[in-house]
Design an enzyme around this catalytic site. Structure first.
Site, short mmCIF file in Angstrom:
data_model
loop_
_atom_site.label_atom_id
_atom_site.label_comp_id
_atom_site.label_asym_id
_atom_site.label_seq_id
_atom_site.Cartn_x
_atom_site.Cartn_y
_atom_site.Cartn_z
N HIS A 86 -26.90 46.79 -38.10
CA HIS A 86 -27.00 45.46 -38.71
C HIS A 86 -27.73 45.52 -40.06
CE1 HIS A 86 -27.56 41.08 -38.93
NE2 HIS A 86 -28.87 41.28 -39.12
N CYS A 136 -32.51 36.79 -39.29
CA CYS A 136 -31.42 35.82 -39.10
C CYS A 136 -31.25 35.40 -37.65
CB CYS A 136 -30.10 36.40 -39.62
SG CYS A 136 -29.48 37.82 -38.65
N CYS A 141 -31.92 34.20 -24.68
CA CYS A 141 -32.49 33.46 -23.55
C CYS A 141 -33.42 32.32 -23.96
CB CYS A 141 -33.23 34.41 -22.60
SG CYS A 141 -34.73 35.14 -23.34
N CYS A 148 -41.43 -13.03 -15.97
CA CYS A 148 -40.42 -13.77 -16.73
C CYS A 148 -40.10 -15.07 -16.01
CB CYS A 148 -39.16 -12.92 -16.89
SG CYS A 148 -37.83 -13.78 -17.75
N CYS A 158 -42.39 -17.55 -57.21
CA CYS A 158 -42.59 -18.88 -56.61
C CYS A 158 -42.49 -18.75 -55.10
CB CYS A 158 -41.56 -19.88 -57.11
SG CYS A 158 -41.84 -21.56 -56.50
N CYS A 206 -40.97 46.59 -37.46
CA CYS A 206 -39.81 46.24 -38.29
C CYS A 206 -39.15 44.98 -37.78
CB CYS A 206 -38.81 47.40 -38.31
SG CYS A 206 -38.08 47.72 -36.67
N CYS A 233 -50.04 3.66 -17.20
CA CYS A 233 -48.64 3.74 -17.61
C CYS A 233 -48.21 5.20 -17.63
CB CYS A 233 -48.46 3.14 -19.01
SG CYS A 233 -48.89 1.39 -19.13
N CYS A 254 -28.47 40.89 -43.76
CA CYS A 254 -29.80 41.49 -43.68
C CYS A 254 -29.76 42.97 -44.08
CB CYS A 254 -30.37 41.36 -42.27
SG CYS A 254 -30.51 39.65 -41.69
N HIS A 295 -38.86 -27.23 -58.36
CA HIS A 295 -37.73 -26.54 -58.98
C HIS A 295 -36.43 -27.06 -58.37
CE1 HIS A 295 -40.67 -23.07 -59.97
NE2 HIS A 295 -40.49 -23.84 -61.02
#
Length: 457
Positions: free
Chosen positions: A427, A415, A389, A311, A252, A399, A332, A435, A222
């Site tokens: 709340h 929440c 904590c 190395c 190709c 509840c 390891c 809530c 080609h």
């Protein structure tokens, strides 16, 4: 000017008008020159290299026969031109046969100019005259007889004695020369020369370009213009895809050669291509790792069944498994991140993979990682953390007003917001709370208890 001199000058002018400077070269003296004659090979002509391992090569061109000549003063009336015939691929026996045939042609045409007749014979009839057919057999260096050069030479490469050979037959290659390389290089150069002179349509921009401005993928044949391929190569190299410099034709798989890449891209781009190509090749080698020091990263050869790499550049000794300082026979030490992923890896690999991980980290470390991972998964699915904590709290019943077993603070299970110590239920009673009215949300009816009993949650 004598009749012979006039005939010589007319012959040289005629040859100069027929052949270009590569084929016909006239010396300044005017009485001598060289003629380079490339033979026309039949289609699918092959070279057969005979040796310990015989190989075949398809070729289209062979190096030219060189006819060197000098006119004596009485040519063409009385004497023939003084000549030599040289070749890189014919034996001296074959060249001798050609020399003798040239002598016969002179005898047949004595008194007339003969160079053109010689040239036509050498160019068009040499193969048939010598009985050369495909495949052309040549000897590899190791299988050729060892010959001394100079006056002591007694045997030609074909085994003929020197006394039977014509001194005008010159073989340009001795027994120690790699003739195959020369033949293949010449064939490649001639193919490129023919390609450069043709016109091709680029498969990308569809412009018509000369072959000299185009690139040919040799495996698939080609052709694309160099401008398009340069941009294509630059993009791939910039993206680090040096293994993807293949032919743009869909499906190709022909690859561009490094020499083709070097021809089109700049020095910096080719240096990056060369480096990445070497790195990808090294990555496929099981006995090669890289120095873990970021300032080095040198490729390191590792002995089989060894976990120590040293190395050669910075002399750092490291474990090839964990890439930390070499720790001998000790296992390891897994990092926190490795421990978190160790269970999934251990559970998904084959028995051989499990043995490798146990050898690397130790069976006890693997067992601990698996147990801790299962514990972490259970806590994640069944517990929530106290917003004050961080203690994991499991809600068994009751509840949604929760009391932390660690810090004794109130918080909402829905929440996870902290609740007032004085009135934690506000709340759930405040319409503006997210809530609102969800104190018993998610609690089955038979688990519901009075407000006074939720302190035990």
């Amino acid at each position: 000017m004598s009749v012979d001199q006039e005939a010589q000058e007319d012959e040289l002018l005629a040859l100069a008008s027929i052949y270009d400077e590569e084929e016909f070269r006239r010396a300044e003296s005017g009485k001598e020159g060289e003629i380079h004659l490339c033979l026309e090979l039949p289609p699918s002509f092959k070279l057969l290299v005979k040796g310990q391992n015989s190989t075949e090569h398809n070729i289209s061109f062979l190096p030219p026969l060189v006819l060197s000549f000098e006119f004596p003063a009485d040519y063409p009336s009385a004497s023939a031109p003084v000549f030599t015939v040289s070749s890189k691929w014919l034996t001296r026996v074959q060249i001798t046969a050609l020399c003798r045939r040239l002598d016969e042609l002179w005898e047949e045409n004595q008194g007339n100019v003969v160079l053109f007749t010689w040239m036509q014979f050498l160019k068009e009839e040499t193969l048939d005259f010598l009985g050369i057919q495909s495949p052309l057999e040549i000897q590899s260096i190791e299988s050729q007889p060892q010959c001394e050069s100079g006056p002591k030479q007694a045997v030609d490469l074909s085994g003929e004695k020197s006394k039977d050979l014509d001194p005008r037959a010159v073989q340009e290659v001795d027994a120690r020369t790699d003739i195959l390389t020369q033949l293949l290089d010449f064939d490649e150069a001639q193919k490129q020369k023919v390609f450069d002179g043709k016109v091709f349509c680029c498969g990308i921009c569809y412009s018509e370009k000369l072959g000299s401005d185009s690139l040919l993928f040799k495996e698939c044949q080609h052709v694309y213009c160099k401008a398009c391929m340069k941009e294509y190569f630059q993009i791939q190299i910039r993206d680090g895809k040096v293994q993807c410099l293949n032919c743009p034709e869909p499906k190709c798989m022909s690859m561009a050669t490094p020499s083709q890449v070097k021809l089109l891209v700049g020095e910096d781009e080719f240096a990056r291509y060369d480096r990445l190509l070497l790195q990808s090749s090294l990555d496929l080698m099981a006995d090669v790792v890289y120095c873990p020091r970021m300032s080095c990263c040198m490729a390191v050869m590792v002995e089989p069944d060894s976990t120590m790499g040293i190395c050669p550049a910075c002399r750092y000794a490291f474990c090839t498994l964990c890439k930390r300082s070499y720790h001998g026979l000790s296992h390891c030490i897994a990092t926190a991140d490795e421990l978190r992923s160790l269970r999934d890896e251990y559970m998904s690999v084959s028995e051989e993979g499990k043995k490798f991980l146990e050898k690397r980290f130790g069976r006890r470390v693997i067992q601990k990682a698996v147990e801790e991972s299962f514990s972490t998964d259970w806590l994640k699915d069944n517990c929530k953390q106290c917003p004050c904590c961080g203690t994991n709290i499991q809600k068994v019943h009751g509840c949604n007003k929760m009391t932390c077993s660690s810090c004794q603070k109130y918080f909402c299970w829905i929440c996870l917001g902290a609740l007032s110590r004085v009135n934690p239920y506000s709340h759930f009673n405040n319409p503006s709370s997210p809530c609102y009215n969800q104190l018993f949300q998610g609690v089955e009816m038979d688990e519901e208890e009075g407000f006074g009993s939720d302190e035990d949650n």
